[in-house]
Design an enzyme around this catalytic site. Structure first.
Site, mmCIF file in Angstrom:
data_model
loop_
_atom_site.group_PDB
_atom_site.id
_atom_site.type_symbol
_atom_site.label_atom_id
_atom_site.label_comp_id
_atom_site.label_asym_id
_atom_site.label_seq_id
_atom_site.Cartn_x
_atom_site.Cartn_y
_atom_site.Cartn_z
ATOM 1 N N GLN A 106 3.198 6.959 0.681
ATOM 2 C CA GLN A 106 3.362 7.321 -0.735
ATOM 3 C C GLN A 106 2.677 6.271 -1.601
ATOM 4 O OE1 GLN A 106 7.643 8.857 -1.474
ATOM 5 N NE2 GLN A 106 7.766 7.616 0.375
ATOM 6 N N VAL B 227 -0.236 3.685 -3.122
ATOM 7 C CA VAL B 227 -1.629 3.872 -3.559
ATOM 8 C C VAL B 227 -2.415 2.562 -3.440
ATOM 9 C CG1 VAL B 227 -1.049 5.782 -5.107
ATOM 10 C CG2 VAL B 227 -0.973 3.419 -5.988
ATOM 11 N N ASP B 228 -1.799 1.579 -2.697
ATOM 12 C CA ASP B 228 -2.396 0.228 -2.659
ATOM 13 C C ASP B 228 -3.448 0.043 -1.564
ATOM 14 O OD1 ASP B 228 0.851 -0.821 -1.396
ATOM 15 O OD2 ASP B 228 -0.869 -0.044 -0.272
ATOM 16 N N HIS C 144 -0.004 10.280 -2.346
ATOM 17 C CA HIS C 144 -0.077 10.188 -3.820
ATOM 18 C C HIS C 144 -1.425 9.639 -4.269
ATOM 19 C CE1 HIS C 144 4.593 10.001 -3.854
ATOM 20 N NE2 HIS C 144 4.148 11.238 -3.842
ATOM 21 N N ASN D 98 14.942 -0.155 6.091
ATOM 22 C CA ASN D 98 15.134 -0.279 4.649
ATOM 23 C C ASN D 98 16.167 -1.368 4.383
ATOM 24 O OD1 ASN D 98 15.671 0.242 1.830
ATOM 25 N ND2 ASN D 98 14.823 2.288 2.142
HETATM 26 N N1 APR Z 1 11.782 -4.075 3.156
HETATM 27 C C1 APR Z 1 12.250 -2.811 3.372
HETATM 28 N N2 APR Z 1 12.604 -1.961 2.370
HETATM 29 C C2 APR Z 1 12.481 -2.431 1.112
HETATM 30 C C3 APR Z 1 12.013 -3.737 0.803
HETATM 31 C C4 APR Z 1 11.653 -4.572 1.900
HETATM 32 N N3 APR Z 1 11.201 -5.824 1.715
HETATM 33 N N4 APR Z 1 12.027 -3.889 -0.550
HETATM 34 C C5 APR Z 1 12.471 -2.720 -1.067
HETATM 35 N N5 APR Z 1 12.754 -1.850 -0.077
HETATM 36 C C6 APR Z 1 13.225 -0.466 -0.174
HETATM 37 C C7 APR Z 1 14.226 -0.217 -1.284
HETATM 38 O O1 APR Z 1 15.558 -0.399 -0.771
HETATM 39 C C8 APR Z 1 13.958 1.255 -1.624
HETATM 40 O O2 APR Z 1 14.743 2.122 -0.811
HETATM 41 O O3 APR Z 1 12.102 0.322 -0.512
HETATM 42 C C9 APR Z 1 12.486 1.440 -1.284
HETATM 43 C C10 APR Z 1 11.598 1.510 -2.497
HETATM 44 O O4 APR Z 1 11.919 2.697 -3.173
HETATM 45 P P1 APR Z 1 11.002 3.175 -4.424
HETATM 46 O O5 APR Z 1 10.737 2.008 -5.294
HETATM 47 O O6 APR Z 1 11.669 4.384 -4.977
HETATM 48 O O7 APR Z 1 9.604 3.544 -3.760
HETATM 49 P P2 APR Z 1 9.189 4.922 -3.090
HETATM 50 O O8 APR Z 1 10.303 5.476 -2.287
HETATM 51 O O9 APR Z 1 7.895 4.671 -2.418
HETATM 52 O O10 APR Z 1 8.928 5.852 -4.371
HETATM 53 C C11 APR Z 1 8.345 7.105 -4.130
HETATM 54 O O11 APR Z 1 8.092 7.429 -6.500
HETATM 55 O O12 APR Z 1 7.534 6.635 -8.579
HETATM 56 C C12 APR Z 1 7.068 7.369 -7.512
HETATM 57 O O13 APR Z 1 4.816 7.654 -6.957
HETATM 58 C C13 APR Z 1 5.855 6.726 -6.895
HETATM 59 O O14 APR Z 1 5.194 6.766 -4.568
HETATM 60 C C14 APR Z 1 6.259 6.489 -5.458
HETATM 61 C C15 APR Z 1 7.423 7.453 -5.256
#
Ligand code: APR
Length: 248
Positions: A102, A104-105, A120, A214
């Site tokens: 998901q 984009v980096d 994405h 996670n």
């Molecule tokens: N190691 C493991 N998990 C982690 C860490 C880490 N160091 N740091 C954070 N997390 C977990 C958090 O607990 C959370 O469940 O990563 C998850 C990040 O969630 P989001 O910020 O919601 O990211 P994501 O799930 O990729 O979001 C999906 O939402 O805003 C849109 O387009 C954007 O692609 C993105 C999509």
């Protein structure tokens, strides 16, 4: 955590087709903040005001100034961390075939994974709204906002904004690999955004084992995941990969 890492290593070694679904959490240890939860980008700015396609079309300069420029700074300097490097090693070992990300980096490709579905899109490229010409973000002159193409059109990052569709070929291929895999590692995603969050459900329904990595439990943990290894992706993936190498 140890016995879960050993269990996951055994599951991976005996898997015929392992794939991974990754989210922003896998890149946090590369200095890129997540979107949700502590330090999340959406805790600071409203995604509907800055990351929705309607907001961009209404005022591209505002979205460039208050969202995209900051993203560019973060992504230009980001490098793969142990979690990205571990997934690349698992591909080398013939264990992980495809990554659905998901993010984009572009860090999975930089780390060495060769089959990455960018659900994405990818921030590394800009697209002109008028002539559809692509241009590399790293080479973009952001002294003039919004940056413009030589044809005069405004550049937009080649990522999926809220309100836009997932590129159909990415969606279709993701569904295909999710329904054909025997294991899906789900790393660093809150599983809050659809249809990406459906991929583990598709994998589970097709009989695959779903393993979450996670810091916290998610919507998937109770109903979809076989088990969750709680902790930082970098440390877990590094230990998991060395356990897999020991078993091979
Ligand atoms: N190691 C493991 N998990 C982690 C860490 C880490 N160091 N740091 C954070 N997390 C977990 C958090 O607990 C959370 O469940 O990563 C998850 C990040 O969630 P989001 O910020 O919601 O990211 P994501 O799930 O990729 O979001 C999906 O939402 O805003 C849109 O387009 C954007 O692609 C993105 C999509």
């Amino acid at each position: 955590m140890n016995d879960l890492i050993q269990k996951a290593a055994q599951d991976l070694v005996s898997a015929k087709k392992a794939i991974a679904l990754t989210g922003a959490g896998i890149s946090v240890e590369s200095g890129i903040p997540p979107f949700r939860g502590p330090g999340g980008l959406w805790e600071k700015i409203d995604p509907l005001e800055f990351a929705h396609i309607d907001a961009f079309m209404k005022d591209p300069a505002k979205v460039w100034n208050f969202f995209i420029k900051e993203m560019k700074e973060l992504l230009d300097n980001a490098r793969p961390n142990d979690a990205h490097k571990s997934l690349a090693r698992l591909e080398e070992l013939g264990i992980v075939k495809t990554i659905i990300t998901q993010n984009v980096d572009g860090l999975h490709q930089i780390a060495g994974n060769t089959d990455v579905i960018e659900f994405h899109g990818n921030f590394a490229w800009q697209r002109c709204l008028d002539c559809d010409e692509r241009f590399e973000t790293i080479k973009l002159d952001v002294s003039q906002i919004p940056p413009r193409c030589s044809c005069g059109g405004i550049y937009k990052p080649d990522c999926v904004f809220f309100g836009e569709i997932i590129p159909p070929h990415h969606l279709l291929r993701s569904e295909q690999v999710a329904s054909a895999c025997t294991i899906m590692l789900v790393i660093g995603t809150s599983a809050e955004v659809h249809p990406a969050a459906l991929m583990p459900v598709i994998a589970k329904q097709a009989g695959a084992k779903v393993i979450e990595i996670n810091l916290e439990k998610t919507f998937l943990t109770q109903k979809t995941s076989d088990y969750i290894i709680m902790g930082k992706a970098g440390e877990i993936m590094k230990r998991l990969t060395s356990e897999v190498e020991r078993l091979l």
